[in-house]
Design a protein around this motif. Structure first.
Motif, PDB file in Angstrom:
ATOM      1  N   GLY A 162      43.662 -31.364  32.198  1.00  9.41           N
ATOM      2  CA  GLY A 162      44.480 -32.291  31.426  1.00  9.41           C
ATOM      3  C   GLY A 162      44.797 -31.824  30.018  1.00  9.41           C
ATOM      4  N   GLY A 163      44.391 -30.606  29.671  1.00  8.20           N
ATOM      5  CA  GLY A 163      44.603 -30.100  28.323  1.00  8.20           C
ATOM      6  C   GLY A 163      43.390 -30.393  27.447  1.00  8.20           C
ATOM      7  N   ILE A 164      43.362 -29.751  26.293  1.00 10.07           N
ATOM      8  CA  ILE A 164      42.280 -29.999  25.346  1.00 10.07           C
ATOM      9  C   ILE A 164      42.502 -31.371  24.723  1.00 10.07           C
ATOM     10  N   THR A 165      41.484 -32.193  24.779  1.00  6.05           N
ATOM     11  CA  THR A 165      41.554 -33.527  24.206  1.00  6.05           C
ATOM     12  C   THR A 165      40.756 -33.548  22.912  1.00  6.05           C
ATOM     13  N   LEU A 166      41.356 -34.097  21.857  1.00  5.12           N
ATOM     14  CA  LEU A 166      40.676 -34.269  20.575  1.00  5.12           C
ATOM     15  C   LEU A 166      40.587 -35.754  20.258  1.00  5.12           C
ATOM     16  N   ALA A 167      39.514 -36.141  19.600  1.00  3.01           N
ATOM     17  CA  ALA A 167      39.385 -37.519  19.112  1.00  3.01           C
ATOM     18  C   ALA A 167      38.915 -37.453  17.668  1.00  3.01           C
ATOM     19  N   TYR A 168      39.441 -38.362  16.844  1.00  2.00           N
ATOM     20  CA  TYR A 168      39.079 -38.423  15.438  1.00  2.00           C
ATOM     21  C   TYR A 168      38.890 -39.879  15.057  1.00  2.00           C
ATOM     22  N   ASN A 181      24.921 -39.920  13.659  1.00  2.00           N
ATOM     23  CA  ASN A 181      25.373 -39.246  12.438  1.00  2.00           C
ATOM     24  C   ASN A 181      26.809 -39.679  12.145  1.00  2.00           C
ATOM     25  N   PRO A 182      26.999 -40.644  11.243  1.00  2.00           N
ATOM     26  CA  PRO A 182      28.336 -41.159  10.960  1.00  2.00           C
ATOM     27  C   PRO A 182      29.276 -40.147  10.292  1.00  2.00           C
ATOM     28  N   ASP A 183      28.720 -39.023   9.808  1.00  2.00           N
ATOM     29  CA  ASP A 183      29.583 -37.988   9.230  1.00  2.00           C
ATOM     30  C   ASP A 183      30.356 -37.231  10.306  1.00  2.00           C
ATOM     31  N   ILE A 184      29.846 -37.253  11.518  1.00  2.00           N
ATOM     32  CA  ILE A 184      30.537 -36.609  12.639  1.00  2.00           C
ATOM     33  C   ILE A 184      31.628 -37.561  13.096  1.00  2.00           C
ATOM     34  N   ARG A 185      32.869 -37.171  12.854  1.00  2.00           N
ATOM     35  CA  ARG A 185      33.991 -38.062  13.163  1.00  2.00           C
ATOM     36  C   ARG A 185      34.957 -37.480  14.185  1.00  2.00           C
ATOM     37  N   ALA A 186      34.752 -36.215  14.582  1.00  2.00           N
ATOM     38  CA  ALA A 186      35.715 -35.580  15.482  1.00  2.00           C
ATOM     39  C   ALA A 186      35.002 -34.886  16.640  1.00  2.00           C
ATOM     40  N   VAL A 187      35.694 -34.840  17.762  1.00  2.00           N
ATOM     41  CA  VAL A 187      35.184 -34.145  18.942  1.00  2.00           C
ATOM     42  C   VAL A 187      36.380 -33.603  19.727  1.00  2.00           C
ATOM     43  N   GLY A 188      36.149 -32.476  20.362  1.00  2.00           N
ATOM     44  CA  GLY A 188      37.145 -31.892  21.257  1.00  2.00           C
ATOM     45  C   GLY A 188      36.484 -31.568  22.578  1.00  2.00           C
ATOM     46  N   CYS A 189      37.269 -31.547  23.637  1.00  2.00           N
ATOM     47  CA  CYS A 189      36.743 -31.304  24.975  1.00  2.00           C
ATOM     48  C   CYS A 189      37.430 -30.073  25.560  1.00  2.00           C
ATOM     49  N   PRO A 194      37.335 -40.474  27.706  1.00  2.00           N
ATOM     50  CA  PRO A 194      35.902 -40.214  27.579  1.00  2.00           C
ATOM     51  C   PRO A 194      35.502 -39.689  26.197  1.00  2.00           C
ATOM     52  N   VAL A 195      36.351 -38.882  25.564  1.00  2.00           N
ATOM     53  CA  VAL A 195      35.998 -38.350  24.242  1.00  2.00           C
ATOM     54  C   VAL A 195      35.813 -39.464  23.221  1.00  2.00           C
ATOM     55  N   VAL A 196      36.484 -40.575  23.424  1.00  2.00           N
ATOM     56  CA  VAL A 196      36.328 -41.708  22.502  1.00  2.00           C
ATOM     57  C   VAL A 196      34.911 -42.267  22.613  1.00  2.00           C
ATOM     58  N   ARG A 197      34.447 -42.457  23.824  1.00  2.00           N
ATOM     59  CA  ARG A 197      33.079 -42.953  24.019  1.00  2.00           C
ATOM     60  C   ARG A 197      32.058 -41.944  23.491  1.00  2.00           C
ATOM     61  N   VAL A 198      32.355 -40.656  23.650  1.00  2.00           N
ATOM     62  CA  VAL A 198      31.453 -39.617  23.163  1.00  2.00           C
ATOM     63  C   VAL A 198      31.347 -39.671  21.639  1.00  2.00           C
ATOM     64  N   ILE A 199      32.466 -39.761  20.933  1.00  2.00           N
ATOM     65  CA  ILE A 199      32.405 -39.748  19.468  1.00  2.00           C
ATOM     66  C   ILE A 199      31.798 -41.049  18.932  1.00  2.00           C
ATOM     67  N   ILE A 200      32.101 -42.162  19.554  1.00  2.00           N
ATOM     68  CA  ILE A 200      31.502 -43.436  19.116  1.00  2.00           C
ATOM     69  C   ILE A 200      29.981 -43.368  19.286  1.00  2.00           C
ATOM     70  N   THR A 201      29.520 -42.810  20.392  1.00  2.00           N
ATOM     71  CA  THR A 201      28.082 -42.689  20.633  1.00  2.00           C
ATOM     72  C   THR A 201      27.439 -41.730  19.630  1.00  2.00           C
ATOM     73  N   ALA A 202      28.048 -40.569  19.418  1.00  4.19           N
ATOM     74  CA  ALA A 202      27.491 -39.578  18.483  1.00  4.19           C
ATOM     75  C   ALA A 202      27.422 -40.130  17.065  1.00  4.19           C
ATOM     76  N   ARG A 203      28.399 -40.927  16.669  1.00  2.00           N
ATOM     77  CA  ARG A 203      28.432 -41.488  15.315  1.00  2.00           C
ATOM     78  C   ARG A 203      27.275 -42.462  15.048  1.00  2.00           C
ATOM     79  N   ARG A 204      26.723 -43.021  16.093  1.00  2.00           N
ATOM     80  CA  ARG A 204      25.548 -43.885  15.904  1.00  2.00           C
ATOM     81  C   ARG A 204      24.375 -43.083  15.339  1.00  2.00           C
ATOM     82  N   ILE A 255      32.800 -30.339  21.682  1.00  4.45           N
ATOM     83  CA  ILE A 255      32.576 -29.645  20.419  1.00  4.45           C
ATOM     84  C   ILE A 255      32.744 -30.681  19.311  1.00  4.45           C
ATOM     85  N   PHE A 256      31.736 -30.824  18.445  1.00  3.88           N
ATOM     86  CA  PHE A 256      31.742 -31.836  17.391  1.00  3.88           C
ATOM     87  C   PHE A 256      32.046 -31.231  16.021  1.00  3.88           C
ATOM     88  N   GLY A 257      32.516 -32.089  15.110  1.00  2.59           N
ATOM     89  CA  GLY A 257      32.743 -31.692  13.730  1.00  2.59           C
ATOM     90  C   GLY A 257      33.012 -32.912  12.870  1.00  2.59           C
TER      91      GLY A 257
END
Length: 167
Positions: A31-37, A75-83, A63-73, A146-148
């Motif tokens: 489906g291509g590289i998906t990014l969430a911010y 470390n709230p500084d982590i706001r972006a993820v790519g798949c 799914p990347v949205v659920r991943v970033i929301i979970t990771a932010r719990r 991949i997080f950032g």
């Protein structure tokens, strides 16, 4: 969040997505590289921008949205993820380049729970790693998150991995 802040989030994710056009096709999932911010105050998908296959918007159920929301719990500084795509060559390169990589196999989790959210939460207890390799993940089959702090951080990491694979 103000309209100006939303525009900045969208601009940032679009810029990062544009950079990823140079990525090696080998790492790109079906489906291509998906990014969430996520916006600074994001607690749900309404405040997370997603870029996939040229379209960008808020409130998209990916799914990347659920991943970033979970990771932010954790470390709230982590706001972006790519798949990106998962296979052994790519995973080995990710381990060599990013070093801070965790892994889980969704088939090994108990039935009836969201394996992705549970897996991310389980792996982030000691801090959010730079990457998570998720085998047998139901939506993508297998992928590497991949997080950032920003989409540009994520895009740069993906491009470094991509360049290593072309050598």
């Amino acid at each position: 969040m103000t309209a100006k802040q939303q525009s900045e989030v969208l601009r940032s994710i679009q810029k990062a997505s544009g950079k990823l056009e140079a990525a090696n096709r080998y790492i790109i999932p079906k489906g291509g590289i998906t990014l969430a911010y996520a916006q600074e105050d994001a607690l749900d998908q309404k405040k997370v921008a997603v870029s996939r296959e040229g379209s960008v918007g808020f409130g998209i159920d990916e799914p990347v949205v659920r991943v970033i929301i979970t990771a932010r719990r954790f470390n709230p500084d982590i706001r972006a993820v790519g798949c990106i795509r998962l296979n052994e060559d790519i995973a080995e390169t990710v381990r060599e380049v990013l070093l801070d990589v965790e892994e889980y196999d969704a088939e090994k989790f108990p039935k009836g729970i969201s394996t992705m959210e549970w897996g991310v939460a389980f792996l982030c207890k000691e801090g959010v790693p730079v990457a998570i390799c998720a085998e047998n993940e139901p939506t993508y089959g297998g992928c590497i998150y991949i997080f950032g702090e920003t989409p540009e951080d994520v895009a740069n990491r993906i491009l470094i991995i991509s360049e290593r694979l072309t050598l």
